[in-house]
Design an enzyme around this catalytic site. Structure first.
Site, PDB file in Angstrom:
ATOM      1  N   HIS B  71      65.392  -6.538  20.800  1.00  0.00           N
ATOM      2  CA  HIS B  71      66.794  -6.370  21.180  1.00  0.00           C
ATOM      3  C   HIS B  71      67.002  -5.098  21.980  1.00  0.00           C
ATOM      4  O   HIS B  71      67.969  -4.372  21.814  1.00  0.00           O
ATOM      5  CB  HIS B  71      67.674  -6.425  19.916  1.00  0.00           C
ATOM      6  CG  HIS B  71      67.549  -7.748  19.230  1.00  0.00           C
ATOM      7  ND1 HIS B  71      68.432  -8.793  19.412  1.00  0.00           N
ATOM      8  CD2 HIS B  71      66.582  -8.231  18.407  1.00  0.00           C
ATOM      9  CE1 HIS B  71      68.034  -9.843  18.731  1.00  0.00           C
ATOM     10  NE2 HIS B  71      66.906  -9.538  18.104  1.00  0.00           N
ATOM     11  N   HIS B  75      69.212  -8.175  26.845  1.00  0.00           N
ATOM     12  CA  HIS B  75      68.417  -9.071  25.994  1.00  0.00           C
ATOM     13  C   HIS B  75      69.204 -10.266  25.495  1.00  0.00           C
ATOM     14  O   HIS B  75      70.427 -10.329  25.594  1.00  0.00           O
ATOM     15  CB  HIS B  75      67.804  -8.299  24.820  1.00  0.00           C
ATOM     16  CG  HIS B  75      68.818  -7.803  23.831  1.00  0.00           C
ATOM     17  ND1 HIS B  75      69.459  -6.597  23.982  1.00  0.00           N
ATOM     18  CD2 HIS B  75      69.276  -8.347  22.668  1.00  0.00           C
ATOM     19  CE1 HIS B  75      70.288  -6.416  22.960  1.00  0.00           C
ATOM     20  NE2 HIS B  75      70.202  -7.470  22.160  1.00  0.00           N
ATOM     21  N   HIS B  81      68.538 -14.606  14.706  1.00  0.00           N
ATOM     22  CA  HIS B  81      68.780 -13.166  14.636  1.00  0.00           C
ATOM     23  C   HIS B  81      69.712 -12.845  13.461  1.00  0.00           C
ATOM     24  O   HIS B  81      69.607 -11.802  12.837  1.00  0.00           O
ATOM     25  CB  HIS B  81      69.407 -12.705  15.959  1.00  0.00           C
ATOM     26  CG  HIS B  81      69.726 -11.241  16.024  1.00  0.00           C
ATOM     27  ND1 HIS B  81      68.911 -10.267  15.519  1.00  0.00           N
ATOM     28  CD2 HIS B  81      70.806 -10.581  16.550  1.00  0.00           C
ATOM     29  CE1 HIS B  81      69.446  -9.062  15.728  1.00  0.00           C
ATOM     30  NE2 HIS B  81      70.606  -9.236  16.341  1.00  0.00           N
ATOM     31  N   HIS B 209      78.256 -12.299  16.085  1.00  0.00           N
ATOM     32  CA  HIS B 209      76.948 -12.657  15.566  1.00  0.00           C
ATOM     33  C   HIS B 209      77.079 -13.731  14.490  1.00  0.00           C
ATOM     34  O   HIS B 209      76.364 -14.727  14.482  1.00  0.00           O
ATOM     35  CB  HIS B 209      76.250 -11.422  14.981  1.00  0.00           C
ATOM     36  CG  HIS B 209      75.738 -10.466  16.018  1.00  0.00           C
ATOM     37  ND1 HIS B 209      76.528  -9.523  16.631  1.00  0.00           N
ATOM     38  CD2 HIS B 209      74.488 -10.323  16.569  1.00  0.00           C
ATOM     39  CE1 HIS B 209      75.802  -8.825  17.498  1.00  0.00           C
ATOM     40  NE2 HIS B 209      74.560  -9.300  17.479  1.00  0.00           N
TER      41      HIS B 209
END
Ligand SMILES: [Zn+2]
Lengths: 413, 262, 388
Positions: B71, B75, B81, B209
């Site tokens: 990362h 990226h 992840h 995320h």
């Protein structure tokens, strides 16, 4: 009275840099006992274990009783200067370019007569203190000082040849993000360094103490990341010819041994910062330091390593950390031999737990960063090779000398 | 319908009718990485060690060994992840279908708001307002957040203060909205992280995320040159390194932009 | 009571003319001196059955290597690495060997070469103490070690540079008549005093000049010398002492002082009977010390003694009659032979230069090997003429 040192002028670019020459460094194996004492600033001579005769020059049999038991012991360093001479011609290239040079015969109160280098403020017939020092060849010599300190005595040319005094020297502190790095910047500034380059990695990351660091007199912040070869090389490319004393303040302290640290990420960072950092500094700055060992009043003088005393014996609570420190110690020994060719000293300062966040859970006694910094500056002013700072470092060293195995067990339980 | 004419495509690229915009920062040791509390594991910065440079280590050639985290730099984030995406199929860079590395882009410009407020949060209202102007975001599109953050350098770029990083990003609702209502392909940002700098304090923490990777969507971070892209019409080529069970990878991100012949 | 050296003589005194620098090896110099002794004594080299060698620069050889090098087959062999004391020490050992019949013709030889760099290289490796405790201190060589001894002596006994100058000037006067002396020009006291400092208080003319050269002599029985028809000197007495007075904090006396009564008793003479003295003169302070320690005056009276004598060969205290090392040059270990060889010439009437009138009894003194802060080896011999 010693003439105070004048701030060296900027170097004449048309002048050839003096090649560092060394006085003869060959010694008998027994005489290396003096070198061991000098490395730590002790005054030790052989003392016969059977008849208590104090012996010099070093021998393998007692001249009074023929005993072979002749350990080096701390000895009263006071004496009287019986006779002095000023040498004006020498067959040795090192001394030739430093003539005239004073030596004298000192009768120690403890017994033997010692031919010693003389401090400029000492006169024939006077009382004196002898010290063992490491000369440019890396070996011990005796130097006779006035019985009491005199003004500017550290500026005496024969004395300065043996020390790494930061006064009027240019210092690089490799990591200014650490409390120790900041304390050192302050300490060498107070000691009269003419400029203090302080390396800061990841300048985009603010750090505690930054404001104060920037306010220290003659501090210049420079970009330097010890984990990055390119950064170290770029910093050296810019500043190496102006660095006379390099103090590596990089630290990486994490708890734990081998098993409970998952994987190598932390170990790698540890090695990158400490072992490889040291290697990078050696490769980038070493060649110029080594070439500038005789470059006048502000010649290259020292490469300083700050090492945990657990480099000497592992402390499993900080087990992996201790292993990295041990690697750094071993590398420092190699570096010491490599830099000796240029008359540049490697000073290793060993310390126990510091009064910093990474030793938060460790009970006292701990070493304050400012105390460590002061000890390093003192060691430079004395030209030492090894210094143990604080009670823990002294204690570990003493116990190690008595019984390494016992110490290993004690630290592991 | 016959097969698409890729020769024509290549010709258009060569002729400049399709412009290739590089959205990538140069990988260099001093490019900031995400900052974690020091006792946690850290993302390795980019490092380069010379192997030889036409010298005694290799007389006629120059090459380097490089190292970095997955990362680091510009990226790609794979679903694996994040903990929310850990059990999905094809969730790592080596198993993501290669076709997913090419997708259209919707570029939402919040640079003005971000300049005024480093903690600016993209809202659902911002998206609907954009759609009013540019039309509904097509399914499986990258949404690229233009903040002009990539024009900042050093301290300003990271913008660390004592209470952490301050950089713009999406609020939790807009991420859910984009994923659930617009079938988002992934979110691309100019900052370090698809989430806002203060997103640790959101609910859930790091919503971009959490929601995106939980639904198998992707992330692109540390992008540059988003200001050169039209709001719609660009196609993004973003193929991470094929790292076994990799959670992401530095990569070259290209945008194909049809040139307008005004 | 020691056995006297009855019937033992010293003959064939040989000096191979010195050179400042030599491209020849020590072996070459030693070989020339041995040949000269053999020729002077009317012998063949196969007659030589004893060899004593002193040399600093013959390495890696020692005396044994020289036997093969020179084609000698001696039955008695000695190597005397004692520098300035080597002449006296070689003599007294050889004398006993001949006296006991272990050898008949012993050639004692000392020779060294001097190449441009050999002196410097020798200094740093001269001894372990020099390496550990002297050379790293300014590398002034023996000059600085003797400077400290000189400085201390001056302070304690009131010697002045003029006193040392007088010794040097007198020796130069003697040297002007000695054909082999390297110093050919007269020296005045003003020149001495005005010379550049080397290591205070040592100045240029206090120092010997290292050079290449060789000295040798033959030791044999008196009747044998008579048979060969060569003049010879009788050996009356010798002493030898090493590392005397180790507790003196700085050297102000040498080993002679320990053995002096026995020395004159063995010879049956007193200091007053001595017609000339060859002291070891690596530095003038050592000459003065020897005048005291060999009984010509009391300790501390050296300066006055010097002031009250001319020190020239024709004067009231003939001293270093060839000019000594200070004016002839110091050819390494041959410097320890120079005074002895000159003394033999004086008592046998073979003087090459300034002859001491009516010289019957001569005293030769040796001193050497400053490995740390003082000369360790000392020795002396009394010779008399009329041996053969
Ligand atoms: Zn003893």
């Amino acid at each position: 009275m010693t003439r105070p040192l004048q701030r060296p002028k900027r170097k004449d670019p048309l002048k050839k840099t003096r090649v560092p020459l060394l006085p003869q460094g060959v010694r008998s194996r027994t005489a290396l006992g003096l070198t061991a004492a000098a490395a730590e600033g002790r005054f030790r001579l052989q003392v016969c274990a059977d008849c208590a005769a104090v012996i010099y020059p070093p021998r393998d049999a007692c001249p009074r009783c023929l005993s072979a038991r002749l350990p080096f012991r701390d000895v009263d360093n006071r004496g009287t200067l019986l006779a002095e001479t000023t040498i004006r011609t020498s067959t040795d290239v090192y001394f030739r370019e430093r003539m005239p040079w004073r030596i004298g015969t000192v009768q120690l109160d403890a017994g033997p007569s010692i031919v010693a280098h003389l401090h400029g403020d000492l006169r024939e017939g006077e009382r004196t203190r002898l010290q063992l020092k490491i000369d440019k060849s890396g070996q011990a010599i005796a130097m006779a000082l006035p019985a009491e300190d005199t003004p500017n005595m550290a500026d005496d040319p024969q004395w300065r040849e043996l020390t790494c005094d930061p006064k009027f020297r240019r210092v690089l502190i490799t990591d200014g993000r650490t409390a120790v790095g900041q304390a050192l910047a302050e300490a060498v500034s107070e000691a009269g360094a003419s400029v203090i380059f302080v390396g800061v990695a990841d300048p985009w990351k603010p750090f505690p103490g930054e404001g104060r660091l920037r306010k220290i007199e003659r501090v210049e912040i420079v970009a330097l990341d010890l984990t990055d070869t390119i950064s170290v090389n770029e910093c050296a490319g810019e500043f190496a010819p102006r660095v006379d004393i390099l103090i590596n303040t990089a630290e990486y302290v994490r708890t734990g041994g081998l098993i409970d640290r998952k994987g190598l990420t932390v170990a790698r960072e540890e090695l990158e910062m400490r072992y490889f950092g040291l290697t990078r500094l050696a490769q980038a700055f070493g060649p110029v330091l080594r070439a500038r060992g005789a470059d006048g009043v502000n010649s290259a003088a020292a490469f300083v390593n700050l090492l945990s005393v657990y480099a000497l014996v592992n402390w499993p609570a900080y087990g992996a950390f201790s292993a990295t420190e041990a690697a750094c110690l071993s590398a420092a020994q190699s570096l010491r031999a490599e830099l000796r060719q240029g008359g540049v000293k490697v000073l290793n300062a060993f310390f126990g737990p510091l009064e910093t966040e990474w030793y938060q859970a460790v009970p006292p006694p701990k070493v304050a960063p400012s105390a460590l910094a002061r000890a390093v500056v003192r060691a430079l002013q004395q030209g030492l090779e090894d210094v143990f700072v604080g009670d823990i470092a002294e204690d570990i060293r003493a116990r190690l000398a008595v019984d390494p195995k016992a110490l290993e067990r004690e630290l592991g339980s | 319908m016959g097969a698409p004419d890729l020769l024509a495509f290549a010709g258009a690229v060569a002729a400049g009718d399709i412009e290739v915009v590089d959205l990538t920062h140069t990988l260099s040791p001093d490019f900031p990485t995400i900052v974690m509390p020091p006792e946690l594991g850290q993302c390795a910065p980019f490092r380069m060690e010379e192997v030889s440079r036409y010298d005694e280590r290799g007389s006629a050639w120059y090459w380097n060994n490089i190292s970095m985290g997955e990362h680091t730099g510009t990226h790609f984030d794979a679903p694996v992840h994040w903990i929310s995406g850990k059990d999905l199929a094809n969730n790592s860079v080596d198993t993501i279908p290669a076709a997913n590395f090419i997708a259209p882009a919707a570029v939402i410009d919040i640079s003005r708001q971000s300049a005024a407020n480093a903690d600016y949060e993209l809202t659902v209202a911002d998206v609907t307002a954009w759609e009013k102007q540019h039309g509904r975001i097509p399914p499986r599109s990258w949404v690229l957040l233009r903040t002009d953050w990539s024009k900042k350098i050093g301290r300003d770029y990271v913008n660390m203060r004592e209470d952490g990083q301050h950089t713009p990003g999406p609020c939790p609702e807009v991420v859910r909205f984009l994923v659930e209502e617009r079938d988002l392909h992934g979110l691309g940002t100019e900052t370090i992280g698809t989430d806002a700098g203060q997103a640790f304090h959101f609910n859930p923490p790091y919503p971009a995320h959490y929601y995106m990777h939980g639904k198998g969507r992707y992330g692109l971070q540390c992008l540059a040159n988003l200001d050169l892209l039209p709001p719609t019409g660009a196609v993004i080529v973003a193929a991470p390194l094929k790292i076994r069970r990799g959670s992401g990878s530095p990569l070259r991100v290209l945008a194909l932009v049809p040139r307008s012949h005004a | 009571m020691r056995q006297p050296y009855d019937g033992i003589v010293i003959a064939a005194p040989v000096t191979i003319p010195y050179r400042r620098y030599s491209t020849n090896t020590a072996h070459w110099w030693v070989g020339r001196a041995v040949r000269e002794v053999v020729q002077r004594a009317g012998l063949r080299s196969s007659d030589i059955d004893g060899l004593s060698l002193s040399s600093f620069t013959v390495g890696p050889d020692t005396a044994i290597g020289l036997t093969q090098h020179l084609g000698l087959s001696p039955r008695w062999l000695d190597h005397v690495p004692l520098g300035g004391a080597s002449g006296v020490v070689a003599l007294r050992r050889a004398a006993r060997a001949v006296q006991c019949g272990d050898a008949e013709f012993v050639v004692c030889v000392a020779g060294d070469t001097n190449q441009v760099d050999s002196f410097r290289r020798m200094l740093s490796t001269f001894s372990r103490f020099a390496q550990d405790a002297v050379y790293p201190y300014g590398s002034g060589g023996p000059n600085s070690g003797f400077a400290l001894i000189t400085r201390n002596y001056m302070k304690h006994y009131g010697a002045t540079r003029e006193d040392f100058g007088k010794i040097c000037v007198a020796q130069r006067d003697n040297a002007l008549k000695f054909p082999h002396a390297l110093m050919k020009k007269p020296l005045t006291l003003d020149e001495y005093l005005g010379a550049r400092a080397i290591s205070d208080p040592i100045h240029l003319f206090d120092c010997v000049m290292p050079c290449a050269g060789a000295e040798a002599f033959l030791v044999c029985r008196e009747d044998v010398a008579k048979g060969q028809g060569i003049p010879a000197a009788r050996l009356l007495a010798t002493i030898e002492r090493h590392n005397a007075f180790p507790d003196d904090p700085i050297q102000y006396r040498g080993g002679w002082a320990m053995d002096l009564p026995e020395f004159y008793a063995m010879a049956g003479v007193t200091a007053d009977d001595v017609d000339f003295v060859q002291t070891y003169d690596d530095y003038p302070v050592i000459c003065m010390m020897q005048m005291e320690d060999l009984g010509f005056c009391a300790k501390g009276e050296g300066p006055d003694f010097v002031r009250s004598h001319t020190l020239t060969a024709d004067g009231s205290f003939p001293h270093n009659t060839s000019g000594g090392q200070l004016s002839v040059g110091q050819a390494g270990a041959a410097g320890g032979f120079l005074g002895l060889v000159e003394a033999v010439r004086q008592v046998t009437g073979e003087s090459l230069g300034a002859a001491v009138p009516d010289a019957k009894i001569g005293l030769v003194s040796g001193f050497g090997m400053i490995t740390y802060d003082r000369g360790l080896a000392s020795g002396a011999a009394l010779l008399a003429g009329g041996g053969a």
